[in-house]
Design an enzyme around this catalytic site. Structure first.
Site, PDB file in Angstrom:
ATOM      1  N   ALA A 138       0.470  -1.347  -0.195  1.00 17.89           N
ATOM      2  CA  ALA A 138       0.288  -0.089   0.410  1.00 17.89           C
ATOM      3  C   ALA A 138       1.146   1.393   0.244  1.00 17.89           C
ATOM      4  CB  ALA A 138      -0.901   0.299   1.497  1.00 17.89           C
ATOM      5  N   TRP A 163      -5.930   1.854  -4.440  1.00 16.29           N
ATOM      6  CA  TRP A 163      -5.793   0.778  -5.590  1.00 16.29           C
ATOM      7  C   TRP A 163      -4.674  -0.249  -4.821  1.00 16.29           C
ATOM      8  CZ3 TRP A 163      -8.235   2.438  -9.081  1.00 16.29           C
ATOM      9  CH2 TRP A 163      -8.426   4.014  -9.820  1.00 16.29           C
ATOM     10  N   GLU A 211       2.294  -0.017 -10.525  1.00 19.04           N
ATOM     11  CA  GLU A 211       3.735  -0.102 -10.683  1.00 19.04           C
ATOM     12  C   GLU A 211       4.846   0.692 -11.159  1.00 19.04           C
ATOM     13  OE1 GLU A 211       5.510  -3.480  -9.032  1.00 19.04           O
ATOM     14  OE2 GLU A 211       3.615  -4.763  -8.234  1.00 19.04           O
ATOM     15  N   SER A 223       3.663   4.082 -17.855  1.00 16.74           N
ATOM     16  CA  SER A 223       4.653   3.442 -18.789  1.00 16.74           C
ATOM     17  C   SER A 223       6.045   5.229 -18.544  1.00 16.74           C
ATOM     18  CB  SER A 223       3.783   3.734 -20.299  1.00 16.74           C
ATOM     19  OG  SER A 223       4.090   2.582 -20.621  1.00 16.74           O
TER      20      SER A 223
HETATM   21  N1  CAA Z   1      15.600   2.748  -5.842  1.00 14.60           N
HETATM   22  C1  CAA Z   1      16.415   2.845  -4.206  1.00 14.60           C
HETATM   23  N2  CAA Z   1      16.240   4.267  -4.536  1.00 14.60           N
HETATM   24  C2  CAA Z   1      15.119   4.775  -5.639  1.00 14.60           C
HETATM   25  C3  CAA Z   1      14.746   5.091  -6.633  1.00 14.60           C
HETATM   26  C4  CAA Z   1      15.324   3.431  -6.327  1.00 14.60           C
HETATM   27  N3  CAA Z   1      14.384   2.638  -7.486  1.00 14.60           N
HETATM   28  N4  CAA Z   1      14.429   6.022  -7.501  1.00 14.60           N
HETATM   29  C5  CAA Z   1      14.551   6.868  -6.000  1.00 14.60           C
HETATM   30  N5  CAA Z   1      14.969   6.405  -5.096  1.00 14.60           N
HETATM   31  C6  CAA Z   1      15.526   7.592  -4.391  1.00 14.60           C
HETATM   32  C7  CAA Z   1      16.042   8.645  -4.694  1.00 14.60           C
HETATM   33  O1  CAA Z   1      17.789   8.746  -4.363  1.00 14.60           O
HETATM   34  C8  CAA Z   1      15.804   9.683  -3.925  1.00 14.60           C
HETATM   35  O2  CAA Z   1      16.569   9.596  -2.435  1.00 14.60           O
HETATM   36  P1  CAA Z   1      17.880  11.094  -2.154  1.00 14.60           P
HETATM   37  O3  CAA Z   1      16.703  11.550  -1.394  1.00 14.60           O
HETATM   38  O4  CAA Z   1      18.657  10.512  -1.174  1.00 14.60           O
HETATM   39  O5  CAA Z   1      17.492  11.801  -3.091  1.00 14.60           O
HETATM   40  C9  CAA Z   1      14.298   9.939  -3.357  1.00 14.60           C
HETATM   41  O6  CAA Z   1      14.384   7.946  -3.858  1.00 14.60           O
HETATM   42  C10 CAA Z   1      13.504  10.454  -4.136  1.00 14.60           C
HETATM   43  O7  CAA Z   1      13.776   9.812  -5.393  1.00 14.60           O
HETATM   44  P2  CAA Z   1      12.847  10.715  -6.506  1.00 14.60           P
HETATM   45  O8  CAA Z   1      14.050  12.566  -6.211  1.00 14.60           O
HETATM   46  O9  CAA Z   1      14.005  10.782  -8.529  1.00 14.60           O
HETATM   47  O10 CAA Z   1      11.002  10.878  -6.272  1.00 14.60           O
HETATM   48  P3  CAA Z   1      10.529  11.279  -7.049  1.00 14.60           P
HETATM   49  O11 CAA Z   1       9.783  12.137  -5.982  1.00 14.60           O
HETATM   50  O12 CAA Z   1      10.836  12.400  -7.853  1.00 14.60           O
HETATM   51  O13 CAA Z   1      10.155  10.077  -7.630  1.00 14.60           O
HETATM   52  C11 CAA Z   1       9.401   8.602  -8.665  1.00 14.60           C
HETATM   53  C12 CAA Z   1      10.328   9.570  -8.228  1.00 14.60           C
HETATM   54  C13 CAA Z   1      10.746   7.868  -9.834  1.00 14.60           C
HETATM   55  C14 CAA Z   1       8.434   9.306  -9.703  1.00 14.60           C
HETATM   56  C15 CAA Z   1       8.937   7.663  -7.717  1.00 14.60           C
HETATM   57  O14 CAA Z   1       7.994   8.522  -7.019  1.00 14.60           O
HETATM   58  C16 CAA Z   1       7.665   6.745  -8.887  1.00 14.60           C
HETATM   59  O15 CAA Z   1       8.404   5.432  -8.970  1.00 14.60           O
HETATM   60  N6  CAA Z   1       6.540   7.149  -9.021  1.00 14.60           N
HETATM   61  C17 CAA Z   1       5.619   5.974  -9.551  1.00 14.60           C
HETATM   62  C18 CAA Z   1       4.911   4.876  -7.876  1.00 14.60           C
HETATM   63  C19 CAA Z   1       4.477   3.856  -8.666  1.00 14.60           C
HETATM   64  O16 CAA Z   1       5.435   2.852  -9.509  1.00 14.60           O
HETATM   65  N7  CAA Z   1       3.520   3.126  -7.792  1.00 14.60           N
HETATM   66  C20 CAA Z   1       3.213   1.842  -7.559  1.00 14.60           C
HETATM   67  C21 CAA Z   1       2.344   1.697  -6.851  1.00 14.60           C
HETATM   68  S1  CAA Z   1       2.264  -0.271  -6.407  1.00 14.60           S
HETATM   69  C22 CAA Z   1       0.911  -0.306  -7.146  1.00 14.60           C
HETATM   70  O17 CAA Z   1       0.924  -0.555  -9.266  1.00 14.60           O
HETATM   71  C23 CAA Z   1      -0.567  -1.274  -6.896  1.00 14.60           C
HETATM   72  C24 CAA Z   1      -0.541  -2.438  -7.335  1.00 14.60           C
HETATM   73  O18 CAA Z   1      -0.314  -3.259  -6.330  1.00 14.60           O
HETATM   74  C25 CAA Z   1       0.328  -3.790  -8.396  1.00 14.60           C
END
Ligand code: CAA
Length: 388
Positions: free
Chosen positions: A128, A160, A370, A373
């Protein structure tokens, strides 16, 4: 088919693939159309998948898991997805997110308490992160956790949540920073939430376009007290744990998407050989052959990228970049393949007498959950630009 096997299987992989294939053929495929039509989730699947080891695929044997590598897990997942994408998402979320988060970031006590039961299918796991106002911008979540003696009080709503209505363990992300000192992505904790906690409730079940046999629900935490021993790792690192886990989760969604695409190809091949127009089977027409060739090419390319990424993960290498590519490529492949399958079936593809319209509806969400795209492209581009 006469072409070479691009990814020769080990004895163990063949065995696991057969277990998943047989289960899919006997228990899932005969029911998939009805489950979709009735938006029905057969709860007995949890125990059955657990009994076969399919809910503890990458967990070590000491926690009753099968201790398998990622590639073998993805092969099994593709088999289940080819029969029913709804069952596959349960398997993907459970194996990739909550179990792996507890394994990776949990204490020995947390691992012993939850993992064996999760591996056996006695406790289903959910994840979640998203909220009504926090989707792609996941770090903007507002569910608040406040310290309360040696535990925490959580208030907020999650949305979701895949199979959240049937989960025994939910890894939920909540803010642990304070409103006067917001720390963004560094002010979020990950909590192990169980449905027996006072203040926990399951909200609306979504009425979805596809994956209709997989219940997607909202959850509410109303002054819910979470014992201190349910905090996962560091109280300010939960978002990082969640994103790291999503890197792996996205491989599962890629395998799910490839399973959907493969089913679309197999159905299209059979139909094209059978269907006659202008005095010929339509498979004799190049317009149809080109569609089949493109579908097959994208599925094989997607699988190769996915397996190479899975192997990199098992070597301990970072896979953020290639995980995003694998998920993006596979989900777009699923959407294209199912769209083309409907085209090949023509009018018969547009009605519910054949399964291709279900595959088309199921494929769409792989471009959304997750990480959409667009988010996958953001992740890939950031890696490219960051390494200049
Ligand atoms: N692994 C480890 N750390 C990570 C990372 C990763 N893949 N991606 C980012 N981080 C870290 C960064 O290094 C950063 O750390 P610092 O503060 O030390 O710099 C911190 O996380 C924040 O990163 P960003 O500044 O890049 O964060 P952002 O706010 O710009 O967002 C994003 C990044 C890629 C947009 C992210 O928010 C994202 O992936 N969004 C999509 C969310 C998602 O996938 N949701 C799915 C929900 S689950 C689901 O779908 C339900 C299900 O049950 C199927």
């Amino acid at each position: 088919m006469r072409h070479a096997a691009l990814h020769p299987l080990t004895e163990e992989q063949r065995e696991i693939q057969n277990v998943a294939r047989e289960f899919a053929a006997n228990e899932i495929a005969p029911n998939a159309e009805r489950w979709d039509r009735e938006a029905f989730f057969d709860e007995s699947l949890i125990g059955k998948l657990g009994a076969l080891g399919l809910l503890g695929m990458m967990l070590p044997e000491e926690y009753d898991g099968l201790g398998l590598d990622t590639r073998t897990y993805l092969m099994a997942l593709e088999e289940i997805a080819a029969a029913d994408a709804s069952t596959a998402v349960l398997m993907s979320v459970h194996n990739s997110l909550p179990t792996q988060m507890i394994l990776r970031f949990g204490t020995d006590e947390q691992k012993r308490r939850f993992l064996p039961r999760m591996a056996r299918g006695e406790l289903l796991g959910a994840f979640a992160l998203s909220e009504p106002e926090a989707g792609s911008d996941a770090a903007s979540l507002t569910t608040q956790a406040v310290r309360d003696g040696d535990g925490w009080r959580l208030n907020g709503a999650k949305s979701w949540v895949t199979t959240g209505s049937h989960a025994g363990v939910i890894v939920a992300m909540a803010r642990t920073d304070t409103p006067d000192l917001r720390r963004g992505a560094r002010g979020i904790g990950a909590f192990i939430v169980t449905p027996d906690l006072a203040g926990f409730s399951v909200g609306k079940k979504e009425n979805k376009l596809g994956l209709r046999a997989s219940p997607t629900v909202s959850l509410s935490f109303d002054n819910m007290r979470v014992p201190g021993e349910n905090l996962l790792g560091d109280a300010s690192h939960g978002f990082i744990y969640a994103l790291q886990s999503l890197d792996n989760g996205r491989l599962g969604i890629a395998a799910q998407a490839l399973g959907i695409a493969r089913a679309a190809l197999e159905l299209s091949l059979a139909y094209a050989a059978e269907r006659k127009q202008f005095g010929h089977a339509i498979s004799e027409f190049q317009a149809i052959q080109f569609k089949l060739a493109d579908m097959a090419m994208r599925i094989d390319a997607g699988r190769s990228l996915l397996y190479a990424t899975a192997d990199a993960k098992d070597r301990g290498e970072p896979i953020k970049h290639f995980g995003a590519m694998s998920k993006l490529f596979a989900s777009e492949t699923a959407m294209r393949a199912t769209t083309e399958a409907i085209q090949i079936f023509g009018g018969y593809g547009y009605v519910k007498d054949y399964p291709v319209e279900r595959l088309f509806r199921d494929a769409k969400v792989t471009e959304i959950y997750e990480g959409t795209s667009e988010i996958q492209r953001v992740v890939i581009a950031r890696e490219l630009l960051g390494s200049l």
